[in-house]
Design an enzyme around this catalytic site. Structure first.
Site, short mmCIF file in Angstrom:
data_model
loop_
_atom_site.label_atom_id
_atom_site.label_comp_id
_atom_site.label_asym_id
_atom_site.label_seq_id
_atom_site.Cartn_x
_atom_site.Cartn_y
_atom_site.Cartn_z
CG ASP A 443 -0.20 -0.21 2.52
OD1 ASP A 443 1.01 -0.50 2.50
OD2 ASP A 443 -0.84 -0.08 3.58
CD GLU A 444 5.85 3.35 0.54
OE1 GLU A 444 6.68 4.25 0.63
OE2 GLU A 444 5.91 2.29 1.19
CD GLU A 715 11.41 -0.90 2.16
OE1 GLU A 715 11.09 0.28 2.41
OE2 GLU A 715 10.62 -1.86 2.29
CG HIS A 736 12.19 -0.85 -2.07
ND1 HIS A 736 10.88 -0.78 -1.67
CD2 HIS A 736 12.72 0.36 -1.78
CE1 HIS A 736 10.63 0.41 -1.16
NE2 HIS A 736 11.73 1.13 -1.22
#
Length: 915
Positions: A443-444, A715, A736
């Site tokens: 959710d980004e 990430e 990421h």
């Protein structure tokens, strides 16, 4: 000699082009050496009438030559012919076309239409119009856009093969429209349907998962331009005569997934409602569209310990799954998505956070193929519910991203490094979906400026990102304000925040990357005020000492040299980072002013740059050369950004070496330090140390994630812990790209492919060896043509193969040779014996342990050459402890460890030189 790849604004034969002065580029291809273009001639015509003729222009320029003819007309086809002469007496010809679009949103005559569905309605509206055609058609073009994401069908056939049009822009300032060819679709009776999903405009988005960031109603705008063979034309356009209904797409959200009910029938048509949007904000599509670029077959069906039915596609990717099925009427099939399985082998969707990423399909009893329209997922695994008989051949992963040309390849003798390169490329593909997002699954999925900035150099090797970044940089400028500077995310849905170093610096750094990579001066012209505005914003925040030391900063985000639970910004002084970037961006701005011949700004920003450097040294470096933050990142920024005065550089370099040694030759850097760490070491004669860090396989390292089975960049350095557990911070994307920024070092330093002039008009080839890699084969397809650099070092023989494209020259530094070689275009091969890297006398170990411990030469050899011996478990164990630690231990333990080393050496002919 052949002339190939005529590009107009980076595209072949584009349609819907709204650039009023398009630029032309082409490539020369020749088997001869030292080929240069001597002259060119460009002729642009319309309907057989020449409009612009450069004449024979004696110039070697073949990239982005600007049209200077009469003003272009909208909706018109232009022919382009380019003739080229080279220095070998050859002549070549290439031809192409471009078609203009509306040349501005104000030229739309259609009206915006929307609906009046109740607020609780989740189904996508479908705007409908029926019309008849009675004449013979010559050409059909459709110009369309939406507030939301849309899809157009005419007579049931989708126009184009793209997804997520019109793309995500700063909707309050800019909105793209698209052009479609529809020449053979129209019949006598026709039905056009425009389905609009919430997308980024209205959909649930951001950390709070709230809707309506730009508006609470989706809307559509479209025109069908029909040209008949008799010379007449007509336009079918959106207006109040259209109707609206809902179809099989019952809900669709980027975060949440899509529900398609093929049993749903809605015969009710309702009246549309007019709405408005600033037509002057509408522009033509600026970058390549999002397409399905690859389809991956299902690899394995897994029944997990929890009895979940899971399919593994073998690759973490961005997209969705195409499902072929013949189900019962009303049967519901549910597809859930996840990046990974947990250590017990169960489905693990937790990295998605609140993005549930579930697609649901309701069958109608027939053979069907389902795939979503307006959502995408980040996943490797899917869990399937509602289907008993699962056949792998009925499930295909569709890879979605902006369709950028692939320009770089990198293959080495080390399979782990090759997987790392694959992971970097897959993370770029997965996150370059219309905007440069941070991650594609949770959710980004926002356009974080910092991530894009640190990765831009690597991105430009892997793919042609000129149009992709040009479009996004226009949004950066549109979101930028004098009060707040450059937002942290673009498009900005997070609200007003003061700009932050390394993130907001994307406004300056990325245009410079595009200029250097493609020779694109226009990007500097278009972005110059944005670049200047960011530097001026920082200046306005400086105190009396001329430095920026106020406000929020990310620092060295997610660095390992500080407890993350206390602070994610790392141990490096946050304002040291901020002022390092202040100087760096000011210097880039100065160079941009030089390119654009802005005399006053050259003087102004040259003086400012020197002022900031001086203040940086006074504030962050003591009189004896000690850096305030002797972290890896602190040292790297001072060295790589050339901030430290010459008299301080050696001590800072020593501090960097010491820090790395204290971390047992591992990195401890975060988002800011990681891109430059290996570059700084290589540039300061510590290339072997850079190689040692690069090839580490244990945590923290690039290859740690590879060894843990990663197929994309993580990430965090420890997104998956050595015991198989996951980081539980709630911020743990497995796709990421920021740490993939090492890719630029791989291309520049290991393969040795660099530009000496913008666009690689002049090339530097300087491959550099590291221990652990015996060969590299790399290519980069520049705007002039493909550059190849291949080398191997085996059995004391070095082989180098180089290819330089026509109309360029190069400087070549052969490995282990000091003198450069100037070469022109062509293919070159070299073979020669290696010089010994161990220039020492043979040293036998037929002495006692005590003599060795007292022998300075032995300690020196062990310190210097232990990396050469890595691979033997005993040597690696002793080396990682480091000699200083071994000697500090109890004598018995020291003796034991050194005896391990000696025994290993004795097995290799008793000679360090031989090893």
């Amino acid at each position: 000699m052949k002339v190939t790849e005529l590009k107009i604004e980076y595209r072949e034969n584009p349609i819907g082009l709204d650039v009023v002065k398009p630029r032309f580029s082409w490539k020369l291809v020749s088997k001869e050496q030292n080929v240069l273009q001597e002259a060119y001639r460009i002729v642009v015509s319309k309907g057989g009438v020449d409009l612009w003729d450069t004449g024979i222009n004696e110039s070697s320029n073949s990239v982005l030559i600007q049209y200077e003819g009469p003003e272009l007309a909208p909706l018109s086809l232009y022919e382009v012919k380019v003739e080229v002469w080279d220095n070998k007496g050859n002549q070549g010809l290439v031809q192409g076309t471009f078609e203009t679009g509306l040349l501005g949103g104000t030229n739309f005559s259609a009206e915006w239409i929307t609906h009046e569905f109740p607020e609780e309605e989740t189904a996508c509206p479908v705007f409908v119009k029926e019309f008849s055609v009675k004449k013979t058609i010559e050409r059909v073009r459709v110009y369309a856009t939406s507030l939301g994401v849309y899809e157009i069908k005419i007579n049931g056939e989708k126009l184009g093969d793209t997804f997520f049009a019109p793309g995500w822009t700063s909707y309050k300032n800019r909105l793209q429209y698209q052009t479609y060819q529809a020449d053979r679709i129209l019949q006598e009776k026709n039905k056009i349907e425009i389905t609009v999903g919430n997308g980024w405009y209205k959909g649930i988005f951001g950390f709070t998962c709230t809707p309506n960031h730009y508006g609470d109603r989706v809307a559509a705008l479209a025109e069908i331009h029909i040209t008949y063979t008799d010379g007449t034309s007509e336009i079918i356009k959106t207006d109040e005569s259209w109707k609206v209904t809902t179809g099989s797409i019952r809900s669709s959200e980027i975060y949440m997934g899509e529900t398609i009910d093929s049993c749903y029938k809605n015969e009710k048509l309702e009246e549309v409602v007019s709405t408005s949007y600033k037509m002057e904000n509408i522009i033509a599509q600026e970058s390549e569209p999002v397409r399905i670029t690859e389809k991956l077959p299902a690899k394995e069906l897994i029944i997990t310990p929890k009895e979940e039915k899971v399919i593994d596609f073998g690759q973490n990717l961005t997209g969705f799954v195409e499902v072929k099925v013949k189900g019962k009427v009303g049967q519901r099939i549910t597809i859930k998505h996840a990046e990974v399985l947990d250590k017990e082998g169960n489905f693990y969707p937790d990295t998605l956070r609140k993005a549930i990423s579930v697609d649901q399909y309701v069958c109608n009893g027939e053979e069907q193929t389902f795939l979503p329209h307006f959502t995408f997922h980040g996943f490797r695994y899917i869990s399937i519910e509602g289907l008993e008989d699962i056949q792998l051949e009925n499930f295909t992963a569709c890879v979605l991203h902006t369709e950028m040309e692939e320009t770089g390849t990198f293959i080495s003798s080390n399979p782990l490094v090759n997987q790392l390169q694959s992971n970097i490329q897959w993370s770029q593909r997965g996150n370059f979906l219309d905007i440069p997002s941070d991650c594609p699954q949770r959710d980004e999925r926002l356009g974080w400026t910092g991530d894009a900035q640190v990765f831009a150099g690597t991105a430009a090797y892997n793919h042609n990102v000129a149009l992709f970044f040009t479009k996004w940089l226009h949004d950066v400028a549109s979101e930028q304000t004098e009060e707040f500077g450059v937002p942290h995310v673009v498009p900005n849905i997070l609200g007003d925040q003061d700009g932050a170093a390394a993130w907001s610096d994307a406004a300056v750094i990325i245009p410079w990357v595009i200029y250097e990579t493609y020779g694109d001066v226009r990007i500097l012209e278009e972005q110059y005020e944005s670049m200047k505005g960011w530097v001026e914003y920082i200046t306005s925040k400086c105190g009396s000492n001329g430095l920026w030391q106020t406000g929020f900063q990310y620092g060295d985000w997610l660095a390992l040299d500080k407890e993350e639970s206390a602070d994610r910004t790392g141990a490096t002084d946050k304002y040291l980072v901020a002022n390092a970037y202040y100087a760096y961006s000011t210097n880039i701005l100065r160079k941009a002013a030089e390119v654009l011949n802005k005399a006053e700004d050259i003087k102004k920003y040259s003086e400012l740059y020197q002022k900031v450097k001086k203040a940086f040294n006074e504030e962050y470096i003591t009189a004896t050369g000690r850096l305030v933050s002797e972290t890896q990142t602190g040292c790297v920024l001072a060295l790589y950004f050339d901030l430290a005065e010459e008299k301080y550089r050696n001590r800072i370099l020593e501090a960097l070496e010491t820090n790395i040694a204290n971390h047992k030759n591992h990195l401890s850097t975060g988002f800011v330090g990681t891109p430059y760490l290996c570059h700084a070491l290589t540039e300061n004669n510590l290339h072997d140390l850079a190689g040692t860090i690069f090839l580490k396989e244990d945590y923290p390292s690039w290859l740690y994630s590879v060894k843990k089975g990663a197929t994309t960049i993580w990430e965090r350095w420890n997104s998956i812990l050595p015991n198989g557990d996951f980081d539980t911070s709630g911020m743990n994307s497995l796709n990421h790209y920021a740490y993939g920024s090492i890719g630029e070092w791989m291309y520049r330093r290991l393969a040795g492919i660099n530009q000496l002039q913008p666009g690689y008009k002049k090339i530097l080839i300087k491959p550099q060896f590291i221990k652990g890699i015996t060969s590299i084969d790399a290519t980069f397809n520049s705007v002039y043509g493909e550059i190849k650099s291949s080398w191997s070092c085996k059995d004391n023989v070095i082989k180098v193969a180089i290819e330089i494209p026509a109309n360029t020259t190069a400087i070549l530094y052969l490995p282990e040779k000091e003198q450069p070689i100037e070469i022109g275009s062509g293919i070159y091969q070299y073979e020669y014996e290696t010089e010994t890297r161990l220039e020492i006398e043979k040293f036998t170990f037929d002495t006692t342990l005590q003599e060795i411990l007292n022998e300075p030469l032995a300690i020196e050899l062990f310190n210097q050459y232990a990396p050469e011996l890595m691979g033997h478990p005993m040597i690696e164990f002793a080396y990682q402890l480091s000699v200083s630690e071994v000697l500090a231990n109890a004598p018995t333990e020291s003796a034991t460890l050194f005896k391990m080393v000696i025994d290993a050496l004795n097995k290799s002919n008793n000679e360090v030189g031989a090893i």
